[in-house]
Design a protein around this motif. Structure first.
Motif, short mmCIF file in Angstrom:
data_model
loop_
_atom_site.label_atom_id
_atom_site.label_comp_id
_atom_site.label_asym_id
_atom_site.label_seq_id
_atom_site.Cartn_x
_atom_site.Cartn_y
_atom_site.Cartn_z
N GLY A 1 0.81 -1.20 0.00
CA GLY A 1 0.00 0.00 0.00
C GLY A 1 0.84 1.26 0.00
N MET A 2 0.22 2.36 0.37
CA MET A 2 0.84 3.67 0.25
C MET A 2 2.14 3.80 1.04
N PHE A 3 2.28 3.06 2.14
CA PHE A 3 3.46 3.21 2.99
C PHE A 3 4.40 2.01 2.88
N SER A 4 4.33 1.30 1.76
CA SER A 4 5.16 0.11 1.58
C SER A 4 6.65 0.43 1.55
N LEU A 5 7.00 1.62 1.07
CA LEU A 5 8.41 2.01 0.97
C LEU A 5 8.70 3.23 1.85
N ALA A 6 7.93 3.37 2.93
CA ALA A 6 8.09 4.53 3.81
C ALA A 6 9.34 4.46 4.67
N ASP A 7 9.93 3.27 4.80
CA ASP A 7 11.19 3.12 5.53
C ASP A 7 12.34 3.28 4.53
N PRO A 8 13.15 4.33 4.66
CA PRO A 8 14.20 4.57 3.66
C PRO A 8 15.22 3.44 3.57
N GLU A 9 15.46 2.73 4.69
CA GLU A 9 16.42 1.63 4.62
C GLU A 9 15.86 0.49 3.78
N THR A 10 14.55 0.23 3.90
CA THR A 10 13.92 -0.76 3.04
C THR A 10 14.04 -0.36 1.58
N PHE A 11 13.80 0.91 1.30
CA PHE A 11 13.88 1.40 -0.08
C PHE A 11 15.31 1.26 -0.61
N ARG A 12 16.28 1.58 0.23
CA ARG A 12 17.68 1.43 -0.20
C ARG A 12 17.99 -0.03 -0.55
N ARG A 13 17.49 -0.95 0.26
CA ARG A 13 17.73 -2.37 -0.01
C ARG A 13 17.07 -2.79 -1.33
N VAL A 14 15.86 -2.31 -1.56
CA VAL A 14 15.17 -2.64 -2.81
C VAL A 14 15.99 -2.16 -4.01
N LEU A 15 16.45 -0.92 -3.95
CA LEU A 15 17.21 -0.39 -5.08
C LEU A 15 18.56 -1.07 -5.23
N ALA A 16 19.19 -1.43 -4.12
CA ALA A 16 20.46 -2.17 -4.21
C ALA A 16 20.24 -3.52 -4.86
N GLN A 17 19.17 -4.22 -4.47
CA GLN A 17 18.86 -5.50 -5.09
C GLN A 17 18.54 -5.35 -6.56
N ALA A 18 17.98 -4.21 -6.94
CA ALA A 18 17.64 -3.96 -8.34
C ALA A 18 18.83 -3.48 -9.15
N GLY A 19 20.00 -3.30 -8.49
CA GLY A 19 21.22 -3.00 -9.23
C GLY A 19 21.60 -1.54 -9.32
N TYR A 20 20.96 -0.67 -8.55
CA TYR A 20 21.31 0.75 -8.58
C TYR A 20 22.50 1.04 -7.67
N GLU A 21 23.13 2.16 -7.91
CA GLU A 21 24.20 2.63 -7.03
C GLU A 21 23.94 4.09 -6.67
N GLN A 22 24.75 4.62 -5.75
CA GLN A 22 24.63 6.01 -5.30
C GLN A 22 23.21 6.32 -4.81
N VAL A 23 22.65 5.41 -4.04
CA VAL A 23 21.28 5.58 -3.54
C VAL A 23 21.29 6.57 -2.38
N ASN A 24 20.40 7.56 -2.45
CA ASN A 24 20.30 8.56 -1.40
C ASN A 24 18.82 8.84 -1.11
N ALA A 25 18.49 9.06 0.16
CA ALA A 25 17.12 9.37 0.56
C ALA A 25 17.12 10.67 1.36
N GLU A 26 16.32 11.64 0.91
CA GLU A 26 16.21 12.94 1.56
C GLU A 26 14.76 13.15 1.99
N LEU A 27 14.54 13.52 3.23
CA LEU A 27 13.19 13.79 3.71
C LEU A 27 12.77 15.18 3.26
N VAL A 28 11.62 15.26 2.59
CA VAL A 28 11.09 16.55 2.16
C VAL A 28 9.67 16.69 2.71
#
Length: 284
Positions: A185-212
């Protein structure tokens, strides 16, 4: 355009039913809800003339149109599951003469995007409902050129989102669910560490999360905002499970919860926070 496989079937049903029709019909109001996050997203995307942009979960296309104006002679493709919203997106783009902006209906997890054909992928809250987020971001990354950028927004913890707190006032009358971080749902990726892991598993680099943070405008006054929220897809679902007496009581409770956020000049504005996540497709 031929049909393509859709694996995110629950979301396809919602966004091609009442939910998608509601967002298409009220696209100006939903854009007013989310518009405060446009500037941070476009700043992070660093769009310049000539770039090729993929807008994932573009909805009725406001961010696609903003991107198209920023890249001028470049190209923008808006991708979404919702046929009603895409119809509105095409209508809006045509009215604005944005001839280098196109839209396709598809599931970001499976849609056959041309490999390496985009410089930037963006999304304003269009990436929170994937059935398989890793698969979706793998597919998006494959469409980026080497070194291509990702800039996306996802809602932050619901404790930072005032419309969630307002909606909680109706719990004595409606079966409002708990909004749990990490659940579908809407808050599935609300934890930035979870999001970082998802993107790392998907092969991205230089992952950064900024609260706005930005205000979300839901209506001209508390009554208008309450009726708008209750007419949305989730609101309509909750009302369908309640008695007429409970519906009336829930409406009054929601109006009361929204009243302190009402301003004579700005309407009802509720504070919200989101994670602005950026990353890159690695160079070979």
């Amino acid at each position: 355009m031929g049909s393509v496989a859709v694996v995110n079937t629950e979301q396809e049903a919602a966004w091609n039913g009442y939910e998608g029709e509601h967002w298409a019909e009220h696209d100006d109001r939903w854009n007013a809800v989310n518009a405060g996050f446009n500037e941070p997203l476009l700043r992070a995307a660093a769009l310049t003339p000539g770039l090729r942009v993929l807008d994932v979960g573009c909805g009725a296309g406001q961010t696609s149109r903003l991107a198209a104006r920023a890249v001028a002679a470049g190209q923008v493709l808006g991708l979404d599951l919702s046929a009603p919203e895409l119809a509105r997106a095409r209508e809006r783009a045509a009215a604005e003469g944005l001839t280098r902006l196109t839209f396709e209906r598809g599931d970001a997890q499976t849609h056959p995007l041309p490999p390496g054909s985009f410089d930037v992928a963006i999304s304003r809250f269009g990436i929170m409902f994937f059935a398989d987020p890793v698969a979706a971001f793998v597919n998006i990354r494959a469409a980026l050129r080497p070194g291509g950028r990702l800039a996306v927004l996802t809602m932050a913890d619901p404790s930072r989102v005032e419309w969630v707190q307002a909606l909680a006032a109706t719990r004595p009358h409606l079966p409002v669910p708990d909004f749990t971080v990490g659940q579908p749902g809407m808050f599935s990726l609300a934890d930035p560490e979870t999001f970082r892991r998802v993107l790392a598993q998907a092969g991205y680099e230089q992952v950064n999360a900024e609260l706005v943070e930005a205000p979300m405008r839901f209506g001209d006054d508390a009554t208008d905002a309450a009726d708008f929220l209750m007419s949305s897809g989730p609101g309509r679902f909750l009302l369908s499970r309640a008695t007429a007496q409970d519906v009336a009581a829930a409406r009054e409770a929601l109006i009361a919860a929204l009243a302190p956020h009402q301003s004579g000049t700005d309407g009802v504005q509720l504070a919200a926070a989101a994670w602005l996540v950026t990353a890159r497709n690695p160079q070979p």
